[in-house]
Design an enzyme around this catalytic site. Structure first.
Site, PDB file in Angstrom:
ATOM      1  N   ILE A 148      -4.519  34.766 -16.463  1.00 43.42           N
ATOM      2  CA  ILE A 148      -4.784  36.084 -16.604  1.00 43.42           C
ATOM      3  C   ILE A 148      -6.316  36.571 -16.807  1.00 43.42           C
ATOM      4  O   ILE A 148      -6.966  37.440 -16.333  1.00 43.42           O
ATOM      5  CB  ILE A 148      -3.900  36.992 -17.637  1.00 43.42           C
ATOM      6  CG1 ILE A 148      -2.423  36.833 -17.044  1.00 43.42           C
ATOM      7  CG2 ILE A 148      -4.318  38.344 -17.906  1.00 43.42           C
ATOM      8  CD1 ILE A 148      -1.499  37.268 -17.944  1.00 43.42           C
ATOM      9  N   SER A 208       3.470  40.143 -25.737  1.00 40.93           N
ATOM     10  CA  SER A 208       4.274  39.460 -24.948  1.00 40.93           C
ATOM     11  C   SER A 208       5.787  40.141 -24.865  1.00 40.93           C
ATOM     12  O   SER A 208       6.206  40.745 -25.908  1.00 40.93           O
ATOM     13  CB  SER A 208       4.577  38.060 -25.114  1.00 40.93           C
ATOM     14  OG  SER A 208       5.582  37.733 -24.342  1.00 40.93           O
ATOM     15  N   TYR A 235       6.987  31.001 -29.953  1.00 42.28           N
ATOM     16  CA  TYR A 235       6.060  31.771 -29.135  1.00 42.28           C
ATOM     17  C   TYR A 235       6.315  33.226 -29.426  1.00 42.28           C
ATOM     18  O   TYR A 235       5.306  34.207 -29.748  1.00 42.28           O
ATOM     19  CB  TYR A 235       6.271  31.391 -27.660  1.00 42.28           C
ATOM     20  CG  TYR A 235       5.603  32.380 -26.960  1.00 42.28           C
ATOM     21  CD1 TYR A 235       4.164  32.141 -26.776  1.00 42.28           C
ATOM     22  CD2 TYR A 235       6.143  33.350 -26.077  1.00 42.28           C
ATOM     23  CE1 TYR A 235       3.216  32.964 -25.695  1.00 42.28           C
ATOM     24  CE2 TYR A 235       5.284  34.127 -25.279  1.00 42.28           C
ATOM     25  CZ  TYR A 235       3.878  34.018 -25.046  1.00 42.28           C
ATOM     26  OH  TYR A 235       3.203  34.776 -24.280  1.00 42.28           O
ATOM     27  N   LYS A 291       3.672  36.339 -31.380  1.00 44.12           N
ATOM     28  CA  LYS A 291       3.173  37.497 -30.580  1.00 44.12           C
ATOM     29  C   LYS A 291       3.634  38.807 -31.668  1.00 44.12           C
ATOM     30  O   LYS A 291       2.696  39.663 -31.643  1.00 44.12           O
ATOM     31  CB  LYS A 291       3.718  37.439 -29.414  1.00 44.12           C
ATOM     32  CG  LYS A 291       3.125  36.553 -28.291  1.00 44.12           C
ATOM     33  CD  LYS A 291       1.678  36.658 -27.932  1.00 44.12           C
ATOM     34  CE  LYS A 291       1.016  35.790 -27.004  1.00 44.12           C
ATOM     35  NZ  LYS A 291      -0.534  35.741 -26.734  1.00 44.12           N
ATOM     36  N   ASN A 295       7.197  39.574 -17.163  1.00 41.79           N
ATOM     37  CA  ASN A 295       7.029  38.121 -16.445  1.00 41.79           C
ATOM     38  C   ASN A 295       5.889  38.306 -15.465  1.00 41.79           C
ATOM     39  O   ASN A 295       6.236  39.020 -14.597  1.00 41.79           O
ATOM     40  CB  ASN A 295       8.217  37.829 -15.721  1.00 41.79           C
ATOM     41  CG  ASN A 295       9.018  37.081 -16.808  1.00 41.79           C
ATOM     42  OD1 ASN A 295       9.503  37.772 -17.553  1.00 41.79           O
ATOM     43  ND2 ASN A 295       9.314  35.635 -16.471  1.00 41.79           N
ATOM     44  N   VAL A 296       4.684  37.827 -15.552  1.00 42.39           N
ATOM     45  CA  VAL A 296       3.465  37.879 -14.878  1.00 42.39           C
ATOM     46  C   VAL A 296       3.547  37.045 -13.774  1.00 42.39           C
ATOM     47  O   VAL A 296       3.925  35.759 -13.899  1.00 42.39           O
ATOM     48  CB  VAL A 296       2.343  37.972 -15.531  1.00 42.39           C
ATOM     49  CG1 VAL A 296       1.205  38.508 -14.658  1.00 42.39           C
ATOM     50  CG2 VAL A 296       2.216  38.682 -16.768  1.00 42.39           C
ATOM     51  N   LYS A 298      -0.639  26.523 -13.993  1.00 45.88           N
ATOM     52  CA  LYS A 298       0.152  26.566 -15.397  1.00 45.88           C
ATOM     53  C   LYS A 298       1.115  25.647 -15.295  1.00 45.88           C
ATOM     54  O   LYS A 298       2.115  25.533 -15.901  1.00 45.88           O
ATOM     55  CB  LYS A 298       0.683  27.901 -15.597  1.00 45.88           C
ATOM     56  CG  LYS A 298      -0.474  28.862 -16.221  1.00 45.88           C
ATOM     57  CD  LYS A 298       0.116  30.146 -16.356  1.00 45.88           C
ATOM     58  CE  LYS A 298       1.013  30.436 -17.684  1.00 45.88           C
ATOM     59  NZ  LYS A 298       1.647  31.854 -17.728  1.00 45.88           N
ATOM     60  N   TYR A 334      17.244  32.338 -24.141  1.00 46.14           N
ATOM     61  CA  TYR A 334      16.930  32.574 -22.516  1.00 46.14           C
ATOM     62  C   TYR A 334      17.061  34.284 -22.586  1.00 46.14           C
ATOM     63  O   TYR A 334      18.016  34.643 -23.195  1.00 46.14           O
ATOM     64  CB  TYR A 334      17.969  32.072 -21.521  1.00 46.14           C
ATOM     65  CG  TYR A 334      17.333  31.988 -20.448  1.00 46.14           C
ATOM     66  CD1 TYR A 334      16.245  31.253 -20.075  1.00 46.14           C
ATOM     67  CD2 TYR A 334      17.764  32.679 -19.111  1.00 46.14           C
ATOM     68  CE1 TYR A 334      15.554  31.175 -18.547  1.00 46.14           C
ATOM     69  CE2 TYR A 334      17.385  32.930 -17.875  1.00 46.14           C
ATOM     70  CZ  TYR A 334      16.343  31.826 -17.515  1.00 46.14           C
ATOM     71  OH  TYR A 334      15.931  31.905 -16.299  1.00 46.14           O
TER      72      TYR A 334
HETATM   73  N1  LIG Z   1       1.854  34.846 -17.841  1.00 51.70           N
HETATM   74  C1  LIG Z   1       2.621  35.568 -18.471  1.00 51.70           C
HETATM   75  O1  LIG Z   1       3.672  35.662 -17.994  1.00 51.70           O
HETATM   76  C2  LIG Z   1       2.498  36.058 -19.716  1.00 51.70           C
HETATM   77  C3  LIG Z   1       3.446  36.967 -20.346  1.00 51.70           C
HETATM   78  C4  LIG Z   1       3.405  37.560 -21.577  1.00 51.70           C
HETATM   79  C5  LIG Z   1       2.151  37.346 -22.443  1.00 51.70           C
HETATM   80  N2  LIG Z   1       1.390  36.599 -21.869  1.00 51.70           N
HETATM   81  C6  LIG Z   1      -0.032  36.180 -22.725  1.00 51.70           C
HETATM   82  O2  LIG Z   1      -1.031  36.449 -21.885  1.00 51.70           O
HETATM   83  C7  LIG Z   1      -2.313  35.563 -22.311  1.00 51.70           C
HETATM   84  C8  LIG Z   1      -2.819  34.885 -21.166  1.00 51.70           C
HETATM   85  O3  LIG Z   1      -1.642  34.051 -20.566  1.00 51.70           O
HETATM   86  P1  LIG Z   1      -1.604  33.066 -19.046  1.00 51.70           P
HETATM   87  O4  LIG Z   1      -0.364  33.517 -18.351  1.00 51.70           O
HETATM   88  O5  LIG Z   1      -3.040  33.603 -18.571  1.00 51.70           O
HETATM   89  O6  LIG Z   1      -1.619  31.824 -19.743  1.00 51.70           O
HETATM   90  P2  LIG Z   1      -2.702  30.452 -19.564  1.00 51.70           P
HETATM   91  O7  LIG Z   1      -2.188  29.394 -20.298  1.00 51.70           O
HETATM   92  O8  LIG Z   1      -3.066  30.560 -18.174  1.00 51.70           O
HETATM   93  O9  LIG Z   1      -3.986  31.109 -20.554  1.00 51.70           O
HETATM   94  C9  LIG Z   1      -4.114  30.979 -21.694  1.00 51.70           C
HETATM   95  C10 LIG Z   1      -5.527  30.343 -21.832  1.00 51.70           C
HETATM   96  O10 LIG Z   1      -6.014  30.131 -22.988  1.00 51.70           O
HETATM   97  C11 LIG Z   1      -6.397  28.769 -23.315  1.00 51.70           C
HETATM   98  N3  LIG Z   1      -6.325  28.192 -24.638  1.00 51.70           N
HETATM   99  C12 LIG Z   1      -5.121  27.689 -25.080  1.00 51.70           C
HETATM  100  N4  LIG Z   1      -5.664  27.374 -26.094  1.00 51.70           N
HETATM  101  C13 LIG Z   1      -6.748  27.728 -26.732  1.00 51.70           C
HETATM  102  C14 LIG Z   1      -7.512  27.306 -27.846  1.00 51.70           C
HETATM  103  N5  LIG Z   1      -7.237  26.956 -28.868  1.00 51.70           N
HETATM  104  N6  LIG Z   1      -9.126  27.837 -27.837  1.00 51.70           N
HETATM  105  C15 LIG Z   1      -9.570  28.543 -26.719  1.00 51.70           C
HETATM  106  N7  LIG Z   1      -8.682  28.672 -25.499  1.00 51.70           N
HETATM  107  C16 LIG Z   1      -7.195  28.093 -25.434  1.00 51.70           C
HETATM  108  C17 LIG Z   1      -5.799  27.868 -22.137  1.00 51.70           C
HETATM  109  O11 LIG Z   1      -6.801  26.839 -21.844  1.00 51.70           O
HETATM  110  C18 LIG Z   1      -5.711  29.003 -21.044  1.00 51.70           C
HETATM  111  O12 LIG Z   1      -6.909  28.837 -20.191  1.00 51.70           O
HETATM  112  C19 LIG Z   1      -1.402  34.341 -23.273  1.00 51.70           C
HETATM  113  O13 LIG Z   1      -1.765  35.059 -24.633  1.00 51.70           O
HETATM  114  C20 LIG Z   1      -0.258  34.462 -23.028  1.00 51.70           C
HETATM  115  O14 LIG Z   1       0.564  34.462 -24.022  1.00 51.70           O
HETATM  116  C21 LIG Z   1       1.373  35.990 -20.494  1.00 51.70           C
END
Ligand SMILES: NC(=O)c1ccc[n+]([C@@H]2O[C@H](COP(=O)([O-])OP(=O)(O)OC[C@H]3O[C@@H](n4cnc5c(N)ncnc54)[C@H](O)[C@@H]3O)[C@@H](O)[C@H]2O)c1
Length: 336
Positions: free
Chosen positions: A22, A139, A161, A165, A191-192, A200, A293
């Site tokens: 994202i 989330s 997790y 959040k 769910n993105v 990922k 789940y």
């Molecule tokens: N993708 C989804 O469906 C979804 C749904 C709900 C919430 N989220 C939240 O959205 C955000 C982005 O998610 P995403 O899907 O892009 O996941 P992602 O894992 O691709 O992105 C998270 C990024 O954070 C970086 N990261 C992890 N630990 C770190 C640290 N200690 N210091 C610096 N960087 C760090 C990772 O390298 C990664 O690039 C997250 O906070 C995730 O929890 C995602």
């Protein structure tokens, strides 16, 4: 598409987790629409470190940023010295906080709380010091298996997790009460799916995973009862929209970001088969995650519409149609 009339050129924008799914989509949004904005990506990037469930500790990947012309910093949000340096050397106008242990199946409670909750507090302190508006990723996992439609205030996280959040949201509320010089918006993504999620690995959405199963000629493998396991699947472009609108909210708060519609995993496979021109038979396997789940998620997005002016543009059919050429490219260049 541009989602705001505010001129962000010459503004300094920090995106934590900007090498992830994202975060990198946000980085490219600002680069495309505001070429004179100073976009700073901070990400831990991937190493070979894994969690006890076998998944990588951090998923950031340089390929998500190919073509990005802003500044890239490799660093850990848990590193207080690094955050101190950032606080002194920059003056951020906006902070998009996406960095996290994003793996919902991670079991390390210590690392999860430290990374997702405690480091967020340090970033909030930078936001307050700089007068920067904060937009952070919460989330849909905060709701656990709470009944649909999921509504802010009715959380029941089922894993650490989701708990982390929810704790971020509590912290954000405390900060917004105390610090009225900035806005703080938490976005509860459901769910993105969409471009730049591929790295990922197993935690990428089932849209890309089913897409690649079909392209390799394998029968798609679904959990038993998948026509009744429904989620609010949201295309990443709508997540970008919500983030941009959250830069100047009418008020701070926590908001759901979904389509407001529940769709089944079976529907994903059926739409993909249509888009890809395949008709492979599905295989149904027992669901090993029963008890932890989410079987039915559907975001109540009324307050997101009212306060942020958000209106989702992609139903599942449209999101998959927009995504399918990228799924094919990834299959040719990364999977085969
Ligand atoms: N993708 C989804 O469906 C979804 C749904 C709900 C919430 N989220 C939240 O959205 C955000 C982005 O998610 P995403 O899907 O892009 O996941 P992602 O894992 O691709 O992105 C998270 C990024 O954070 C970086 N990261 C992890 N630990 C770190 C640290 N200690 N210091 C610096 N960087 C760090 C990772 O390298 C990664 O690039 C997250 O906070 C995730 O929890 C995602």
């Amino acid at each position: 598409m541009r989602y705001s009339d505010v001129d962000l050129n010459r503004k300094t924008i920090l995106i934590t987790g900007g090498a992830g799914f994202i975060g990198s989509n946000l980085a490219f949004y600002f680069q495309e629409h505001y070429p004179d904005a100073h976009v700073v990506v901070l990400d831990l990037f991937r190493s070979n470190l894994t969690l006890s469930n076998g998944n990588l500790k951090s998923f950031g990947h340089f390929k998500n940023l190919l073509g990005f012309r802003g500044e890239v910093i490799s660093g850990d949000i848990n590193d207080k010295q690094l955050l101190d340096t950032l606080k002194k050397q920059y003056r951020f106008d906006y902070i998009f906080h996406e960095a996290a242990i994003s793996d919902t199946t991670a079991l390390e409670q210590d690392l999860m709380i430290q990374t997702n909750v405690n480091a967020f507090k340090d970033l909030l302190d930078i936001a307050v010091a700089h007068g920067a508006n904060m937009i952070y990723a919460s989330s849909g996992a905060t709701y656990g298996d709470a009944p649909s439609p999921q509504r802010v205030g009715r959380e029941a996280p089922q894993n650490v997790y989701g708990f982390s959040k929810l704790m971020m949201d509590h912290l954000a509320r405390q900060y917004s009460q105390k610090h009225t010089n900035i806005s703080i918006v938490g976005l509860r993504y459901f769910n993105v799916y969409g471009p730049r999620e591929f790295f990922k690995n197993k935690t990428a959405s089932m849209v890309v995973q089913f897409g690649h199963q079909l392209l390799s000629g394998k029968n798609p493998r679904l959990f038993e009862g998948s026509d009744k396991i429904v989620r609010d699947f949201i295309y990443v472009e709508d997540i970008v929209q919500a983030n941009v609108l959250a830069m100047h909210p009418r008020e701070s708060g926590v908001f759901n970001v979904g389509t407001g519609k529940a769709r089944s995993f079976q529907a994903i496979v059926d739409i993909l088969q249509r888009e890809l021109g395949t008709s492979l038979p599905c295989e149904y396997i027992p669901n090993p995650f029963i008890g932890r789940y989410q079987f039915h998620t559907e975001a109540d997005i009324q307050s997101t519409r009212d306060v942020l002016g958000y209106a989702p543009r992609f139903e599942l059919e449209e999101g998959i149609a927009a995504y399918v050429s990228e799924i094919k490219r990834l299959f040719e260049e990364e999977v085969r």
